[in-house]
Design an enzyme around this catalytic site. Structure first.
Site, PDB file in Angstrom:
ATOM      1  CG  ASP A   1      -1.750  -1.215   1.093  1.00  0.00           C
ATOM      2  OD1 ASP A   1      -2.220  -1.704   0.204  1.00  0.00           O
ATOM      3  OD2 ASP A   1      -2.110  -1.907   2.293  1.00  0.00           O
TER       4      ASP A   1
ATOM      5  CE  LYS B   1       3.157  -2.300  -4.377  1.00  0.00           C
ATOM      6  NZ  LYS B   1       2.759  -2.143  -3.006  1.00  0.00           N
TER       7      LYS B   1
ATOM      8  N   GLY C   1      -4.285  -4.660  -3.596  1.00  0.00           N
ATOM      9  CA  GLY C   1      -5.117  -3.581  -4.080  1.00  0.00           C
ATOM     10  C   GLY C   1      -4.217  -2.439  -4.784  1.00  0.00           C
ATOM     11  CG  HIS C   2      -2.458  -2.617  -7.997  1.00  0.00           C
ATOM     12  ND1 HIS C   2      -1.193  -2.312  -8.250  1.00  0.00           N
ATOM     13  CD2 HIS C   2      -2.543  -4.145  -7.684  1.00  0.00           C
ATOM     14  CE1 HIS C   2      -0.454  -3.373  -7.880  1.00  0.00           C
ATOM     15  NE2 HIS C   2      -1.235  -4.292  -7.877  1.00  0.00           N
TER      16      HIS C   2
ATOM     17  CD  GLN D   1       0.726  -8.716  -2.384  1.00  0.00           C
ATOM     18  OE1 GLN D   1       1.578  -9.187  -3.057  1.00  0.00           O
ATOM     19  NE2 GLN D   1      -0.320  -8.525  -2.617  1.00  0.00           N
TER      20      GLN D   1
ATOM     21  N   GLY E   1     -11.016  -3.144   2.815  1.00  0.00           N
ATOM     22  CA  GLY E   1     -11.868  -2.218   3.571  1.00  0.00           C
ATOM     23  C   GLY E   1     -11.441  -1.913   4.891  1.00  0.00           C
TER      24      GLY E   1
ATOM     25  NE  ARG F   1      -4.564   0.212   3.174  1.00  0.00           N
ATOM     26  CZ  ARG F   1      -4.447   0.983   2.033  1.00  0.00           C
ATOM     27  NH1 ARG F   1      -4.307   2.061   2.016  1.00  0.00           N
ATOM     28  NH2 ARG F   1      -4.945   0.279   1.083  1.00  0.00           N
TER      29      ARG F   1
ATOM     30  CG  HIS G   1       0.434   8.680   0.209  1.00  0.00           C
ATOM     31  ND1 HIS G   1      -0.300   8.953  -0.681  1.00  0.00           N
ATOM     32  CD2 HIS G   1       0.115   7.404   0.367  1.00  0.00           C
ATOM     33  CE1 HIS G   1      -1.046   7.751  -1.146  1.00  0.00           C
ATOM     34  NE2 HIS G   1      -0.775   7.012  -0.620  1.00  0.00           N
TER      35      HIS G   1
HETATM   36  P1  IMP Z   1      -2.092 -12.802   2.192  1.00  0.00           P
HETATM   37  O1  IMP Z   1      -1.421 -12.254   1.039  1.00  0.00           O
HETATM   38  O2  IMP Z   1      -3.595 -12.658   1.761  1.00  0.00           O
HETATM   39  O3  IMP Z   1      -1.908 -14.137   2.291  1.00  0.00           O
HETATM   40  O4  IMP Z   1      -2.094 -11.976   3.688  1.00  0.00           O
HETATM   41  C1  IMP Z   1      -0.874 -11.986   3.976  1.00  0.00           C
HETATM   42  C2  IMP Z   1      -0.459 -10.541   4.772  1.00  0.00           C
HETATM   43  O5  IMP Z   1      -0.199  -9.713   3.499  1.00  0.00           O
HETATM   44  C3  IMP Z   1      -1.507 -10.192   5.484  1.00  0.00           C
HETATM   45  O6  IMP Z   1      -0.814  -9.381   6.654  1.00  0.00           O
HETATM   46  C4  IMP Z   1      -2.122  -9.036   4.665  1.00  0.00           C
HETATM   47  O7  IMP Z   1      -2.744  -8.155   5.052  1.00  0.00           O
HETATM   48  C5  IMP Z   1      -0.902  -8.748   3.632  1.00  0.00           C
HETATM   49  N1  IMP Z   1      -1.036  -8.320   2.406  1.00  0.00           N
HETATM   50  C6  IMP Z   1      -1.624  -9.089   1.594  1.00  0.00           C
HETATM   51  N2  IMP Z   1      -1.791  -7.995   0.337  1.00  0.00           N
HETATM   52  C7  IMP Z   1      -1.419  -6.843   0.553  1.00  0.00           C
HETATM   53  C8  IMP Z   1      -1.479  -5.741  -0.079  1.00  0.00           C
HETATM   54  O8  IMP Z   1      -1.947  -5.466  -1.244  1.00  0.00           O
HETATM   55  N3  IMP Z   1      -1.089  -4.512   0.680  1.00  0.00           N
HETATM   56  C9  IMP Z   1      -0.914  -4.705   2.109  1.00  0.00           C
HETATM   57  N4  IMP Z   1      -0.861  -5.760   2.774  1.00  0.00           N
HETATM   58  C10 IMP Z   1      -1.043  -7.046   2.005  1.00  0.00           C
END
Ligand code: IMP
Length: 454
Positions: free
Chosen positions: A12, A15, A39-40, A227, A324, A327, A353
């Protein structure tokens, strides 16, 4: 020419906006890891596009590739493609035949495991998209790949092998009653039809060869990391990580191109000017108390500073794109960024930001940590040791809110002086130039100092 975009923190970092900004000048945007957990948000002409799987370059008419390192939920893939088409775009998305497929039982198992862990510090706070269980099956050599969807007989055979195992895991080990997500006949019909659509639309590729050919033809390629470094399965704070490699090395293994090609290009680290985290795990510079059900939180450092956390969360719209969830918020953490710069070999930084922090009296940065009475400058290898770290803060004078669109037009010198001091500190500490500064959500709200594609 290649440019790899990597999240330097916990995901987040913005990117998508950077990919969108520079993606204009490339021909192909490839994702190399992750799935629909990413999430993009891309803003184009005031219209917001929220994508979780399709590479964000698709909004700008680029060829989007989901590399072999990705895990693909075909239902999300087609939903996003159909939605973009309904909104008048014509996305060209190619999917690696070697990429693994997320099935509904993966999502169910993701949820079950999180539930089982929910009363302990072990809960990861996953996005619930089945990412971990799909990578588990990949490593366990029982996964089903995109190419298998196009081979109906092979698909049935593989489902017949794996689904009963998964069902027993859910029912006998976890004691959960299972439903249609574990029904071989309906899974077969649904996923066979995804295979037919992938074939009809000629979407599958041998990603490494496809990208090699495009590069040989003179195309510029951007590798879009999802990520961030601190949730990388190898280099992040295990076990509070995702199950893939967002770090720059992943761009080679996750696309089928050589490390030399990735390393021969630019590697831009995306830095959010503060920190956010959606899942569990330590956050030494955390501001404010626990948000929602995020265990692993430790009330130290700035843990009582809820007002500033709330201010940043609201100003920055810090709620998960995929889930949603509010954070968690913290000050910038330099040990984390030093770890990230070393692991990824950043050639440049994009700091996003900076506008969100305006109107604060002061802005802090975790410069180093104290661990067992010693000052350390990077992140320890274990989560337990990281939890023991106490940040040493540096304090910067705050900066006023200004008309950031004007700043974006006028350039770097128009950024308030105190904010520039903050940026220069980060650049000096990481010994890496700042290529861009994000001063608002739209891609035009960016001050570009250097374009990595020129
Ligand atoms: P998973 O990727 O759904 O297995 O989640 C594993 C960890 O990565 C958790 O802490 C999620 O909140 C975090 N995570 C997964 N995708 C994102 C993202 O796009 N942004 C921020 N954290 C993420």
């Amino acid at each position: 020419m290649t440019v790899t975009i990597v999240g330097s923190q916990l995901g987040d970092e913005g990117k998508g906006g950077v990919v969108d900004l520079w993606g204009d000048a490339v021909d192909v945007v490839a994702r190399y890891q992750g799935g629909d957990n990413a999430g993009h948000t891309v803003v184009e002409d005031g219209t917001e596009y929220k994508l979780s799987l399709v590479p964000s370059g698709a909004v700008r008419g680029k060829v989007g590739v989901l590399g072999n390192g990705c895990v693909v939920n075909p239902s999300t893939l087609f939903e996003e493609i159909d939605d973009l088409r309904e909104r008048g775009l014509d996305p060209d998305v190619r999917v690696a035949r070697r990429a693994h497929v997320i099935f509904p039982y993966h999502r169910v198992l993701d949820g079950i495991e999180e539930d089982v862990k929910s009363d302990s510090d072990m809960k990861v706070g996953t996005t619930g998209r089945g990412i971990g269980p799909t990578y588990e099956d990949k490593a366990g050599r029982r996964g089903i790949r995109v190419a298998d969807l196009l081979d109906s007989e092979g698909l049935r055979e593989k489902l017949e092998y794996v689904v009963p195992q998964k069902q027993r895991l859910a029912e006998d080990v976890f004691g959960v009653e299972t439903g249609e997500e574990f029904d071989i006949a309906s899974l077969y019909e649904e996923y066979k039809s995804y295979g037919e659509r992938l074939a009809d639309e000629d979407m599958t590729v041998e990603a490494g060869q496809f990208l090699t050919d495009r590069i040989a033809d003179g195309d510029d390629v951007m590798f879009e990391g999802a990520q961030g470094t601190l949730i990388d399965i190898d280099h992040g704070n295990y076990p509070y990580v995702t199950s893939s490699n967002p770090t720059a090395g992943g761009a080679a293994t996750g696309t089928g191109l050589s490390p030399g090609i990735v390393g021969g290009g630019e590697i831009v680290g995306i830095v959010k000017a503060y920190l956010t985290r959606v899942g569990s795990g330590p956050l030494p510079t955390e501001l404010g108390g626990v948000v929602g059900d995020t265990p692993g939180y430790d009330e130290r450092g700035e843990g009582d500073n809820e007002d500033v956390a709330e201010y940043i969360r609201e100003e920055g719209g810090e709620y998960g794109t995929v889930t949603g969830r509010p954070r968690r918020v913290g000050w910038l953490d330099m040990p984390m960024l030093r770890h990230s710069a070393r692991t990824n070999g950043f050639t440049g930084l994009a700091v996003n930001h900076i506008d969100v922090l305006s109107d604060l009296d002061e802005v802090k940065v975790g410069h180093s940590y104290d661990l067992d009475g010693e000052e350390i400058y990077t992140v320890p290898a274990t989560t337990e040791r990281w939890s023991d770290c106490e940040p040493n803060f540096r304090t910067f004078d705050g900066w006023d809110d200004v008309n950031w669109s004007d700043v974006a037009d006028e350039g770097y010198d128009a950024i308030p002086e105190n904010a520039r001091a903050y940026l220069e500190y980060v650049s000096d500490e990481l010994d890496t130039d700042v290529y861009a500064v994000g001063v608002g959500p739209g891609r035009e709200e960016t001050v570009v100092l250097e374009n990595p594609l020129e």
